[in-house]
Design an enzyme around this catalytic site. Structure first.
Site, PDB file in Angstrom:
ATOM      1  N   GLY A  34      32.626 -44.347 -63.134  1.00 28.75           N
ATOM      2  CA  GLY A  34      34.198 -44.366 -63.057  1.00 28.75           C
ATOM      3  C   GLY A  34      34.562 -43.598 -61.518  1.00 28.75           C
ATOM      4  N   ASN A  35      33.650 -43.017 -60.806  1.00 27.52           N
ATOM      5  CA  ASN A  35      34.004 -42.411 -59.577  1.00 27.52           C
ATOM      6  C   ASN A  35      32.596 -42.414 -58.840  1.00 27.52           C
ATOM      7  OD1 ASN A  35      34.171 -40.306 -57.311  1.00 27.52           O
ATOM      8  ND2 ASN A  35      35.961 -39.724 -58.555  1.00 27.52           N
ATOM      9  N   THR A  77      38.295 -38.467 -63.755  1.00 28.15           N
ATOM     10  CA  THR A  77      37.218 -37.628 -63.123  1.00 28.15           C
ATOM     11  C   THR A  77      37.301 -36.079 -63.589  1.00 28.15           C
ATOM     12  OG1 THR A  77      37.618 -38.900 -60.957  1.00 28.15           O
ATOM     13  CG2 THR A  77      36.434 -36.616 -60.710  1.00 28.15           C
ATOM     14  N   GLY A  86      35.087 -59.060 -56.584  1.00 27.03           N
ATOM     15  CA  GLY A  86      36.522 -58.582 -56.436  1.00 27.03           C
ATOM     16  C   GLY A  86      36.599 -58.257 -54.930  1.00 27.03           C
ATOM     17  N   HIS A 100      46.420 -34.802 -57.832  1.00 30.21           N
ATOM     18  CA  HIS A 100      46.534 -36.235 -57.374  1.00 30.21           C
ATOM     19  C   HIS A 100      48.020 -36.526 -56.889  1.00 30.21           C
ATOM     20  CE1 HIS A 100      42.833 -36.870 -59.609  1.00 30.21           C
ATOM     21  NE2 HIS A 100      42.505 -37.867 -58.897  1.00 30.21           N
ATOM     22  N   MET A 133      39.226 -52.364 -53.175  1.00 32.36           N
ATOM     23  CA  MET A 133      38.040 -51.620 -53.288  1.00 32.36           C
ATOM     24  C   MET A 133      36.830 -52.593 -52.479  1.00 32.36           C
ATOM     25  SD  MET A 133      37.672 -48.416 -53.604  1.00 32.36           S
ATOM     26  CE  MET A 133      36.035 -48.465 -53.473  1.00 32.36           C
ATOM     27  N   LYS A 193      50.257 -41.218 -59.800  1.00 28.08           N
ATOM     28  CA  LYS A 193      49.253 -41.174 -60.779  1.00 28.08           C
ATOM     29  C   LYS A 193      49.861 -41.118 -62.165  1.00 28.08           C
ATOM     30  CE  LYS A 193      44.689 -39.759 -61.920  1.00 28.08           C
ATOM     31  NZ  LYS A 193      44.119 -41.075 -62.365  1.00 28.08           N
TER      32      LYS A 193
END
Length: 249
Positions: free
Chosen positions: A102-103, A146, A11, A135, A16, A139
């Site tokens: 996930g984080n 999280t 990716g 956030h 990211m 979002k």
């Protein structure tokens, strides 16, 4: 054993992936052996570990390919995997070492460990737990993933399942708070990257544990730290609690 390791980026052209590239390129102990996206065929034998922020489908394909050849190790940050895709990742982890999270924020994952330990030691009959997250306005889900991870850590500390302890949002005449439950509150405003607070409250005192994300690069830095940790591990499915030493790996 050399201190230099070879990493791949799956990716690589995503947001990211580009952030991970910047972090890896700045380190002297890493050689970036390959960068690729879905549809491209990487030379996996060049890598000790691959960091993957792609899609659920691409992550499953990559995990299967790595497992078939016995490596390299993987760090998976893709989100939104189905239960079936989760199962395929778990099957691959029987043959290779995988860190999935996930984080990848190091500070946030320290917070998760602290929350579990605090919940284990503070009696649920006396101490309420509330999880607050803030956030950016764009979002679309609430509570955040999280925040749910923090709630799961608190529930684990109390030896319970989060679904048994999670309360609905407070609204209207709710009546007294039920002891032992875990509440959630969400705020959305401006461009806030992410702020999370876990409040432990008794009749006599309050304990507040919190984390604020200042720059999105922190997630890439955490993923690279996970890659350095997992590259020589035995096959298994790990998370950041393992990387940070909260569990014996």
């Amino acid at each position: 054993m050399s201190d230099i390791f070879h990493a791949g980026i799956s990716g690589a052209r995503g947001r990211m992936g580009r952030a991970v590239s910047l972090v890896l390129d700045a380190r002297e102990d890493v050689v970036v052996a390959t960068r690729f996206d879905r549809g491209e065929t990487p030379d996996l034998q060049l890598c000790d570990v691959v960091i993957d922020f792609s899609t659920p489908e691409a992550s499953v394909e990559l995990a299967r390919a790595c497992a078939e050849r016995g490596g390299p190790a993987l760090v998976i940050g893709s989100t939104g995997l189905s239960p079936e895709q989760d199962a395929l990742i778990e099957a691959a982890a029987e043959k290779i070492a995988i860190v999935r999270s996930g984080n990848f924020s190091l500070g946030l994952n320290i917070l998760i460990g602290l929350v579990e330990h605090a919940a284990q030691r503070l009696d649920g009959r006396d101490w309420d737990i509330e999880v607050l997250e803030t956030h950016h306005r764009r979002k679309v889900d609430a509570p955040s993933g999280t925040a749910l991870m923090l709630g799961e850590a608190a529930a684990n500390g109390r030896g319970r399942d989060l679904e048994d302890l999670k309360t609905a949002p407070y609204d209207g005449i709710t009546g007294p708070r039920e002891p032992g439950k875990i509440g959630f509150a969400s705020l959305r405003a401006g461009g806030v990257i992410g702020e999370h607070t876990v409040l432990f409250g008794s009749e006599d005192e309050l304990l507040t544990l919190s984390h604020s994300a200042i720059d999105r690069s922190l997630f890439a830095k955490g993923a690279v730290a996970a890659a350095a940790w997992v590259r020589n591990r035995r096959p298994g499915l790990y998370d950041m609690q393992d990387v940070l030493g909260f569990r014996q790996a």
